[in-house]
Design an enzyme around this catalytic site. Structure first.
Site, PDB file in Angstrom:
ATOM      1  N   ARG A  65      54.751  51.958  32.877  1.00 55.94           N
ATOM      2  CA  ARG A  65      54.535  52.880  31.372  1.00 55.94           C
ATOM      3  C   ARG A  65      54.821  54.101  31.691  1.00 55.94           C
ATOM      4  NH1 ARG A  65      49.790  49.467  31.703  1.00 55.94           N
ATOM      5  NH2 ARG A  65      50.016  47.562  30.537  1.00 55.94           N
ATOM      6  N   GLU A 102      82.780  65.685  23.403  1.00 54.34           N
ATOM      7  CA  GLU A 102      81.379  66.197  22.743  1.00 54.34           C
ATOM      8  C   GLU A 102      81.229  67.638  22.836  1.00 54.34           C
ATOM      9  OE1 GLU A 102      79.016  64.548  22.057  1.00 54.34           O
ATOM     10  OE2 GLU A 102      79.157  62.405  22.953  1.00 54.34           O
ATOM     11  N   HIS A 113      81.374  54.111  18.357  1.00 56.49           N
ATOM     12  CA  HIS A 113      80.553  53.075  19.318  1.00 56.49           C
ATOM     13  C   HIS A 113      81.244  51.799  18.832  1.00 56.49           C
ATOM     14  CE1 HIS A 113      76.498  55.511  19.560  1.00 56.49           C
ATOM     15  NE2 HIS A 113      77.495  55.776  20.646  1.00 56.49           N
ATOM     16  N   LYS A 170      72.199  71.946  21.529  1.00 58.72           N
ATOM     17  CA  LYS A 170      71.366  70.597  21.650  1.00 58.72           C
ATOM     18  C   LYS A 170      69.922  70.903  21.771  1.00 58.72           C
ATOM     19  CE  LYS A 170      71.454  65.937  22.980  1.00 58.72           C
ATOM     20  NZ  LYS A 170      72.182  64.637  23.864  1.00 58.72           N
ATOM     21  N   GLU A 225      65.066  62.208  16.183  1.00 57.31           N
ATOM     22  CA  GLU A 225      65.944  61.891  15.166  1.00 57.31           C
ATOM     23  C   GLU A 225      65.600  61.369  13.877  1.00 57.31           C
ATOM     24  OE1 GLU A 225      69.958  59.176  15.366  1.00 57.31           O
ATOM     25  OE2 GLU A 225      69.769  60.411  17.137  1.00 57.31           O
ATOM     26  N   HIS A 276      80.302  59.107  16.026  1.00 57.25           N
ATOM     27  CA  HIS A 276      79.741  58.209  16.785  1.00 57.25           C
ATOM     28  C   HIS A 276      79.690  57.029  16.291  1.00 57.25           C
ATOM     29  CE1 HIS A 276      78.802  61.154  19.417  1.00 57.25           C
ATOM     30  NE2 HIS A 276      78.265  60.915  20.419  1.00 57.25           N
ATOM     31  N   HIS A 294      83.386  56.930  26.564  1.00 59.46           N
ATOM     32  CA  HIS A 294      82.837  57.304  25.466  1.00 59.46           C
ATOM     33  C   HIS A 294      83.367  58.604  24.756  1.00 59.46           C
ATOM     34  CE1 HIS A 294      79.214  58.009  23.092  1.00 59.46           C
ATOM     35  NE2 HIS A 294      79.217  59.213  23.288  1.00 59.46           N
ATOM     36  N   ASN A 336      75.451  62.716  16.114  1.00 55.29           N
ATOM     37  CA  ASN A 336      76.272  61.617  15.939  1.00 55.29           C
ATOM     38  C   ASN A 336      77.678  61.489  15.413  1.00 55.29           C
ATOM     39  OD1 ASN A 336      74.158  59.722  17.361  1.00 55.29           O
ATOM     40  ND2 ASN A 336      72.938  59.928  15.511  1.00 55.29           N
ATOM     41  N   ARG A 388      68.763  65.788  13.748  1.00 56.33           N
ATOM     42  CA  ARG A 388      69.441  65.214  14.995  1.00 56.33           C
ATOM     43  C   ARG A 388      70.452  64.268  14.936  1.00 56.33           C
ATOM     44  NH1 ARG A 388      66.283  63.586  21.095  1.00 56.33           N
ATOM     45  NH2 ARG A 388      68.560  63.423  22.043  1.00 56.33           N
ATOM     46  N   LYS A 407      67.203  60.867  25.082  1.00 52.56           N
ATOM     47  CA  LYS A 407      67.666  59.652  24.608  1.00 52.56           C
ATOM     48  C   LYS A 407      68.099  58.828  25.850  1.00 52.56           C
ATOM     49  CE  LYS A 407      69.539  60.180  19.860  1.00 52.56           C
ATOM     50  NZ  LYS A 407      70.749  59.890  19.279  1.00 52.56           N
TER      51      LYS A 407
END
Length: 351
Positions: free
Chosen positions: A114, A178, A245, A220, A230, A241, A258, A238, A234, A136
């Protein structure tokens, strides 16, 4: 050494940027149990100096290199190793590698017993300027990228700019996607700075790279501090993206890096913005010029049509109430999230 702080109250943490592997904060250096997660390519160069940061000899687990291994199967392999080694909740995991290693290790850290502590030591430009910061974590699924994961902040991020000297040219260019993203979504002056320093960046000038990395990390960190999970701002990170993606998933993870997919995706987003009258022809051309300057692709794979993109975009994490959402530039250095893009508009991007 340069330092950027991610301000998240009790979960705040530092990003250290230097030309060597910096010392860990004392609480982590004294950890009773440490496991370094890496891959054979990175470990051959950097496992020993990173292990030397700790007074005891850490254990390590190596995964195969590549985006194709950012999977639930790899996630389970790491968990099994930790259980076999009888690691307890005072464990510190160290992610030594690029975005794949960082994302997967963070997800393990979020789930093992956990939650255990972890450190990010990113070794690619892309992971140094983006994926190692912000918490993330995720693995990929054949039906979508980063669809299974959790938010889990590291205890600290250690960036050694010297590792970029041995980074393959293609990987370095992918990281620059990026970097360009930060300029396009929120910093017009940074666009000019990148163009002015393009030669030094391509030559891996240490001082210029450190300044560039710090600027991206600060951007960032500021956004994450205001919107950690997000819920609003935030989402702007993306940019490119949603399209990117889809390219990665359709082509097979690792076929397009990527950053390469995001670069093509940013041009598609810019073309969509241009069709709405938000970007001028000159601004669209400058967007493309910036990406070409750093040897990045500016068109989607020729084998992909709009019908190949749509299933992935409709299953994207940013979809809300059944509506696709896109981050679009409204001007160079300014972006917004929209949820009213029609399929007829998307067709113009493929024209």
């Amino acid at each position: 050494m340069q330092k950027v702080d991610v301000q998240l109250g009790e979960r705040s943490y530092p990003i250290h940027i230097a030309d060597e592997f910096s010392a860990l904060i004392p609480e982590l250096a004294d950890a009773a149990q440490v496991v370094i997660i890496s891959n054979p390519v990175v470990a051959a160069h950097y496992l020993e100096p990173v292990a030397a940061l700790f007074p005891q000899q850490p254990k390590h687990f190596l995964l195969p290199d590549g985006e194709a291994y950012k999977t639930l199967a790899s996630f389970e392999q790491v968990l099994s190793f930790l259980l076999e080694q009888k690691m307890s909740r005072d464990l510190v995991l160290v992610a030594l590698g690029g975005g794949v290693i960082g994302d997967l290790t963070g997800f393990v850290a979020a789930c093992y017993q956990r939650g255990v502590r972890f450190v990010q030591i990113p070794t690619t430009l892309l992971s140094q300027v983006d994926s190692s910061v912000g918490g993330k974590t995720a693995v990929n699924h054949p039906l979508g990228k980063n669809m299974i994961g959790a938010f889990k902040q590291p205890e600290q991020v250690i960036i050694n700019t010297q590792v970029l000297q041995s980074l393959p040219a293609r990987e370095f260019s992918a990281g620059m996607a990026e970097v360009v993203k930060y300029a396009l979504l929120g910093d017009r002056q940074f666009i000019d700075w990148l163009l002015q320093h393009a030669a030094a960046i391509r030559q891996h000038d240490a001082a210029v790279l450190a300044q560039m990395i710090q600027h991206c990390c600060q951007m960032k960190a500021d956004i994450v501090s205001r919107d950690e999970t997000e819920q609003g701002e935030r989402a702007l990170l993306n940019l490119g993206h949603t399209f990117g993606h889809a390219i990665e998933a359709f082509m097979g993870y690792g076929t397009w890096l990527h950053g390469e997919a995001v670069a093509a995706g940013m041009v598609m987003a810019a073309k969509l913005a241009h069709s709405r009258g938000w970007l001028t022809e000159a601004e669209l051309a400058l967007t493309i010029k910036l990406l070409v300057t750093f040897d990045l692709p500016v068109v989607a794979p020729a084998s992909m049509s709009i019908n190949d993109f749509l299933p992935y975009m409709k299953a994207d994490k940013k979809v809300k109430a059944g509506k696709m959402r896109f981050v679009l530039p409204t001007a160079l250095g300014k972006s917004t999230v929209v949820a009213d893009v029609t399929e007829s508009e998307l067709l113009q991007v493929f024209a």
